[in-house]
Write a protein that holds these residues in place. Sequence first.
Motif, short mmCIF file in Angstrom:
data_model
loop_
_atom_site.label_atom_id
_atom_site.label_comp_id
_atom_site.label_asym_id
_atom_site.label_seq_id
_atom_site.Cartn_x
_atom_site.Cartn_y
_atom_site.Cartn_z
N UNK A 260 0.84 -1.21 0.00
CA UNK A 260 0.00 0.00 0.00
C UNK A 260 0.88 1.26 0.00
N UNK A 261 1.78 1.33 -0.97
CA UNK A 261 2.78 2.41 -1.03
C UNK A 261 2.18 3.80 -1.00
N UNK A 262 0.94 3.94 -1.47
CA UNK A 262 0.32 5.28 -1.57
C UNK A 262 -0.05 5.85 -0.22
N UNK A 263 -0.06 5.04 0.82
CA UNK A 263 -0.65 5.44 2.10
C UNK A 263 0.12 6.58 2.76
N UNK A 264 -0.60 7.59 3.23
CA UNK A 264 0.03 8.76 3.85
C UNK A 264 0.71 8.48 5.17
N UNK A 265 0.39 7.35 5.83
CA UNK A 265 1.01 7.06 7.13
C UNK A 265 2.47 6.66 7.01
N UNK A 266 2.99 6.48 5.79
CA UNK A 266 4.42 6.23 5.63
C UNK A 266 5.25 7.50 5.85
N UNK A 267 4.60 8.62 5.93
CA UNK A 267 5.30 9.89 6.21
C UNK A 267 5.20 10.19 7.70
N UNK A 268 6.34 10.44 8.34
CA UNK A 268 6.36 10.74 9.78
C UNK A 268 5.79 12.12 10.05
N UNK A 269 4.99 12.22 11.12
CA UNK A 269 4.43 13.52 11.50
C UNK A 269 5.28 14.24 12.52
N UNK A 270 6.36 13.60 12.99
CA UNK A 270 7.24 14.21 13.98
C UNK A 270 8.66 14.35 13.42
N UNK A 271 9.47 15.15 14.08
CA UNK A 271 10.84 15.37 13.65
C UNK A 271 11.69 14.12 13.93
N UNK A 272 12.46 13.62 12.96
CA UNK A 272 12.55 14.07 11.58
C UNK A 272 11.37 13.57 10.74
N UNK A 273 10.89 14.44 9.85
CA UNK A 273 9.71 14.10 9.05
C UNK A 273 10.11 13.30 7.81
N UNK A 274 10.55 12.08 8.04
CA UNK A 274 11.03 11.24 6.94
C UNK A 274 9.85 10.54 6.27
N UNK A 275 10.05 10.11 5.02
CA UNK A 275 9.08 9.27 4.32
C UNK A 275 9.72 7.90 4.16
N UNK A 276 9.02 6.85 4.60
CA UNK A 276 9.59 5.50 4.57
C UNK A 276 9.95 5.08 3.14
N UNK A 277 9.19 5.56 2.15
CA UNK A 277 9.51 5.20 0.75
C UNK A 277 10.86 5.77 0.34
N UNK A 278 11.12 7.03 0.70
CA UNK A 278 12.40 7.65 0.34
C UNK A 278 13.56 7.00 1.09
N UNK A 279 13.34 6.68 2.38
CA UNK A 279 14.40 6.02 3.15
C UNK A 279 14.69 4.64 2.57
N UNK A 280 13.63 3.90 2.19
CA UNK A 280 13.82 2.57 1.60
C UNK A 280 14.57 2.69 0.27
N UNK A 281 14.24 3.69 -0.53
CA UNK A 281 14.95 3.90 -1.80
C UNK A 281 16.43 4.15 -1.56
N UNK A 282 16.73 4.96 -0.53
CA UNK A 282 18.14 5.26 -0.22
C UNK A 282 18.87 3.99 0.23
N UNK A 283 18.25 3.21 1.13
CA UNK A 283 18.91 1.98 1.62
C UNK A 283 19.14 1.00 0.47
N UNK A 284 18.11 0.82 -0.36
CA UNK A 284 18.23 -0.14 -1.47
C UNK A 284 19.28 0.31 -2.48
N UNK A 285 19.32 1.60 -2.75
CA UNK A 285 20.30 2.14 -3.69
C UNK A 285 21.72 1.96 -3.15
#
Length: 671
Positions: A260-285
């Motif tokens: 369910x990649x589209x889901x907004x809950x993958x974005x953190x609402x607290x500091x740091x406001x990371x997005x799990x999709x972007x973090x996963x892309x960085x780790x995989x890369x």
Amino acid sequence: MLYLEIILNLPVNQGFTYSYIPPENEKPELKPEIGKRAEIMFGNRKTQGVIVNMSEQIPENCPVEASKIRPIKRILDKDVLINSELVELARWISRYYICTFGEAVFSMIPSGRRDSSAGGFLFEEEIGSVKKNDLSDEQQKAVDSILAASGSNNNSLFHYLYGPTGSGKTEVFLSLAEKILEQGKGVIYLVPEIGLTGQVAKAVGERFGNTAAILHSGLTPSQRLGEWHRIIRKEAKVVIGARSAVFAPVPNLGLIIIDEEHDGSYKSGNNPRYHARQVAMYRCNTLGIPLLMGSATPSVEAWYGMQKGSIVRHVLSKRLAGGEMPHITSIDLNSYRNDGCISQPLQDEIKKTLENGNQAILFLNRRGFTHFFHCSSCGYEIVCKNCSVPLTYHKIDNRLRCHYCGWSTIPPQSCPKCGSMDIGSSGFGTEYIEAETKAKFPNARIIRLDTDSLKSKEELLSKLDDFRNGKYDIMLGTQMVAKGLNFPKLQTVGVILADAGLHMPDFRAGERTFSLITQVAGRAGRYFPDGKVFVQSYSPGREPILFACRNSVHEFYSFELSQREMLDFPPFCRLVRIVFRSMNRELAASVAADASHLLRQNVPQGALRNVEIIGPAECPIEKINSSWRFQLLLKGPSIIPLQKMAWNLAFGYNHTQNVYIEYDVDPVSLL
């Protein structure tokens, strides 16, 4: 003697030097190592930090003399909590999301002091074994092509499994995870919210047993730490969890899955406001391993990536349980004004469904009995004393309640402004639907699922199981019933008000509306061909609703991308949102204006023409929890100059402590 650089969970962008003298009775497993936690005295309070550097010499940048360097109290961990890969990931998060290194590290690791697994989710106790399903040709093709592309080049690391709800995406995820495990590697499997996707956790447990670990907010900090150590010690090789599980310290990580990649809950609402999709892309890369995302309604950014070819699309076109895509009927509520919130066509269909011995779901993304309380004489609307939002009437306890801060009050008998007795509530919520449904279907067994009616994740899973097993006929709910759930006897789905979120002042409102309708409609007809969906709306001609009702997925994304391109919104630009909040409205406005002036003076050379600074202006919801909120938007074709400007502001601008500044890189909401 060793000198340790220790970082703390503080908004201070530096480490602190402490000394370590080995005690006579030192245990080998409690020696200092990079990535372990140490207990220290900071000022006159005891706290803990993470060791990020060690040296036999005093660091050159240490601001104090050797005699004044304080010793640590003790080493807290036997195992290294974060390895060198995660340390570098934390440095990247700090730079990318504008936070301190310490804040990045402490957002990754569990905060428990002692290792404990008691009370955690133990798959082998709760779930028996089950056979795995045979893959369809489409599923097998997706598994084979992802495995073949693994490690070949960076352009093929990112994959997307796209298909309608019920097309078997979970089976592809599990089969691929199995192949990766056979290679001796580990897997991270992310789901939006662990409480809403219990069946995914069960599927993983059924397939992998006690080699699976679970990380989610329902565990205590010590239980999370216990699971963390199981992962480090290679006792668990498949990690399932919500957003923060993307940081799991899986040795020899071979695959990350985002369901369910589209889901907004993958974005953190607290500091740091990371997005799990972007973090996963960085780790995989960084590791050169595949990332597999999946959804029936991809985010607009992911769809654009598939169009450009930076994400490889794998399509599943058929429902595998024998069902077909449901027939969707659009109902114009302007033609049914006197029928309450359940229109006559929807009522008739629910009646037929119940006569057939099947089940129905009614969906409305709004809690409470009615949506707002106002005076018909002067138009006065009762809003929260702490937030600039209307109060919602909850009939069950006869109170007006704020859904942002929780403040509540008893409804007044007369208008506080003009004294009129002509005062009351308008709109409707899930409580109102429950009352109307009971009146229209007195013999039906009805269950309501929303955060007002549920007290725990266990109660939610229990009630979902009861509905799945046929103990209820009609389920009413908010978005927690919209995704990731399979019900064999579900025939009819009613979306009570499709345009509830369409009029929000946010550029993603259309995307969210389309996704929500498509996802909730996908619950129907999964196991038999006559599933029906009724979508009620006051604006059935609006594109997100129109395309969702026609199941015109490609047409919706083409329309949405053309709108975003015309208005220059993501994915055609990048955004950094800076929010200034304070209990004092004038102070927040003043600091926002000062920051705007500084930012305009410090646009990086070469980016002057491309960077746009919008604001300052009041946030669409100007006040939340007694804090007044103003915002600035940094906008441009590249994220790098925007991050540089925000970083200089965050760590180079001295402002009054009575104003808190939030930095949100690539925001998912502008409210």
